[in-house]
Design a protein around this motif. Structure first.
Motif, PDB file in Angstrom:
ATOM      1  N   GLU A   1       0.802  -1.212   0.000  1.00 22.70           N
ATOM      2  CA  GLU A   1       0.000   0.000   0.000  1.00 22.70           C
ATOM      3  C   GLU A   1       0.842   1.272   0.000  1.00 22.70           C
ATOM      4  O   GLU A   1       0.446   2.289  -0.579  1.00 22.70           O
TER       5      GLU A   1
ATOM      6  N   LYS B   1       1.343   7.022  -0.324  1.00 16.15           N
ATOM      7  CA  LYS B   1       0.448   6.025  -0.907  1.00 16.15           C
ATOM      8  C   LYS B   1       0.977   5.638  -2.285  1.00 16.15           C
ATOM      9  O   LYS B   1       1.263   6.515  -3.114  1.00 16.15           O
ATOM     10  N   LYS B   2       1.102   4.343  -2.560  1.00 20.84           N
ATOM     11  CA  LYS B   2       1.649   3.892  -3.841  1.00 20.84           C
ATOM     12  C   LYS B   2       0.693   4.118  -5.001  1.00 20.84           C
ATOM     13  O   LYS B   2       1.079   4.639  -6.050  1.00 20.84           O
ATOM     14  N   CYS B   3      -0.551   3.701  -4.838  1.00 17.30           N
ATOM     15  CA  CYS B   3      -1.519   3.831  -5.926  1.00 17.30           C
ATOM     16  C   CYS B   3      -2.279   5.141  -5.769  1.00 17.30           C
ATOM     17  O   CYS B   3      -3.177   5.244  -4.923  1.00 17.30           O
ATOM     18  N   ARG B   4      -1.917   6.130  -6.577  1.00 10.47           N
ATOM     19  CA  ARG B   4      -2.515   7.454  -6.471  1.00 10.47           C
ATOM     20  C   ARG B   4      -3.283   7.767  -7.758  1.00 10.47           C
ATOM     21  O   ARG B   4      -2.789   7.518  -8.858  1.00 10.47           O
ATOM     22  N   LYS B   5      -4.477   8.294  -7.595  1.00 13.36           N
ATOM     23  CA  LYS B   5      -5.287   8.633  -8.768  1.00 13.36           C
ATOM     24  C   LYS B   5      -4.595   9.734  -9.561  1.00 13.36           C
ATOM     25  O   LYS B   5      -4.130  10.718  -8.988  1.00 13.36           O
TER      26      LYS B   5
END
Length: 318
Positions: free
Chosen positions: A25, A39-43
């Protein structure tokens, strides 16, 4: 007694445990003075949200990196402002051209370091805005709200900012709406004395003495006194707005007591002719070794209401 190896290594070991509990994460940015989590997955294609402040015992600040909350956080040692260079480095890491919205509590170290970080970001043409949260009604007595320190109300403003970013709001629009919420937010700490069972109102994070002290009578009586501190400055909003309540349980306050208190506050608001609205209860930030709570009240209108929906973190809801 605390189940730690040492207080000096506790914040670092906590972050390592957080990474183990939620693999994939986050990533850390290493720095010898402060701690950063991203945060790894960023919009893509949105303003980035960063929150920062002194390290503590609750989810503020490491636990609020996640969906519906912050893209990154930076915190210093216990109750110490984070390093300006790491705030800047973290901002560079998360930015994608839309700007960075930063939230921090309004203390001198946090102000100076965020101001310096913002200057460094501007030199690289990275736009940013810093909201200095000033919700503590018992700080900077006799001065304007902009001089006050911040407390746990920063959690409310964080989820408002994140919701705006997710909807595609720009940096200027976010600043206008979040500062509006900051202006309508009031917070007070309530501590129970273990020596004589008295209730103290307005204790400060840095050891400032309480603004008031009395014998404990009941939760209802305590709730009424809390609102006596918080509501006078929000009277302007009474006719048209609803009132959001957040109860932050301190280290020794039980789950049961937190919900008894929010019920008492809600009931007292209605008795006084206010429109009770949404509420949250949790253990977000613990600066006091005592039973008690930190209570925030925010007046909100139809513009702010959509952004106050509960947001679930990994192990809490704010």
């Amino acid at each position: 007694m605390k189940l730690l190896n040492s207080i000096e290594t506790a914040l670092d070991e906590m972050l390592k445990g957080l990474l183990l509990a939620q693999p994939g994460e986050y990533e850390r940015i290493e720095n010898e003075y402060s701690y950063a989590l991203v945060k790894k997955c960023r919009k893509p294609e949105k303003v980035r949200i960063m929150v920062n402040g002194g390290g503590g015992w609750g989810p503020l600040f490491p636990g609020v990196v996640g969906e519906g909350l912050a893209d990154a956080m930076v915190h210093g040692d216990f109750n110490c402002a984070p390093n300006a260079w790491l705030i800047y480095q973290t901002g560079k890491e998360i930015q994608e051209g839309k700007g960075i919205f930063i939230l921090t509590n309004n203390y001198s170290g946090d102000y100076l370091n965020n101001d310096m970080a913002r200057e460094l970001l501007s030199r690289e043409d990275i736009p940013s805005y810093v909201c200095y949260v000033s919700d503590n009604v018992c700080s900077a007595k006799g001065e304007g709200k902009e001089k006050r320190g911040g407390m746990t109300g920063i959690g409310i403003l964080l989820k408002i900012a994140a919701a705006l970013a997710d909807q595609g709001a720009g940096l200027e629009e976010m600043a206008e709406i979040v500062e509006k919420a900051n202006a309508r937010l009031r917070t007070i700490a309530v501590c129970c004395s273990e020596e004589d069972g008295a209730v103290e109102y307005g204790n400060g994070f840095s050891g400032e003495p309480p603004a008031g002290r009395e014998r404990f009578i009941s939760a209802d009586h305590t709730a009424a006194n809390i609102l006596d501190y918080l509501l006078p400055e929000l009277e302007t909003y009474k006719a048209e707005d609803k009132f959001h309540i957040m109860v932050n349980r301190m280290k020794k306050m039980s789950y049961l007591e937190g919900y008894v208190m929010v019920n008492a506050l809600n009931r007292e608001l209605v008795r006084r002719g206010y429109k009770a609205g949404s509420c949250t209860v949790g253990s977000y930030f613990d600066a006091f070794e005592t039973n008690g709570c930190i209570v925030s009240v925010m007046a909100y209108d139809t513009q702010l209401e959509p952004y106050l929906r509960p947001v679930k973190g990994y192990d809490f809801t704010i």
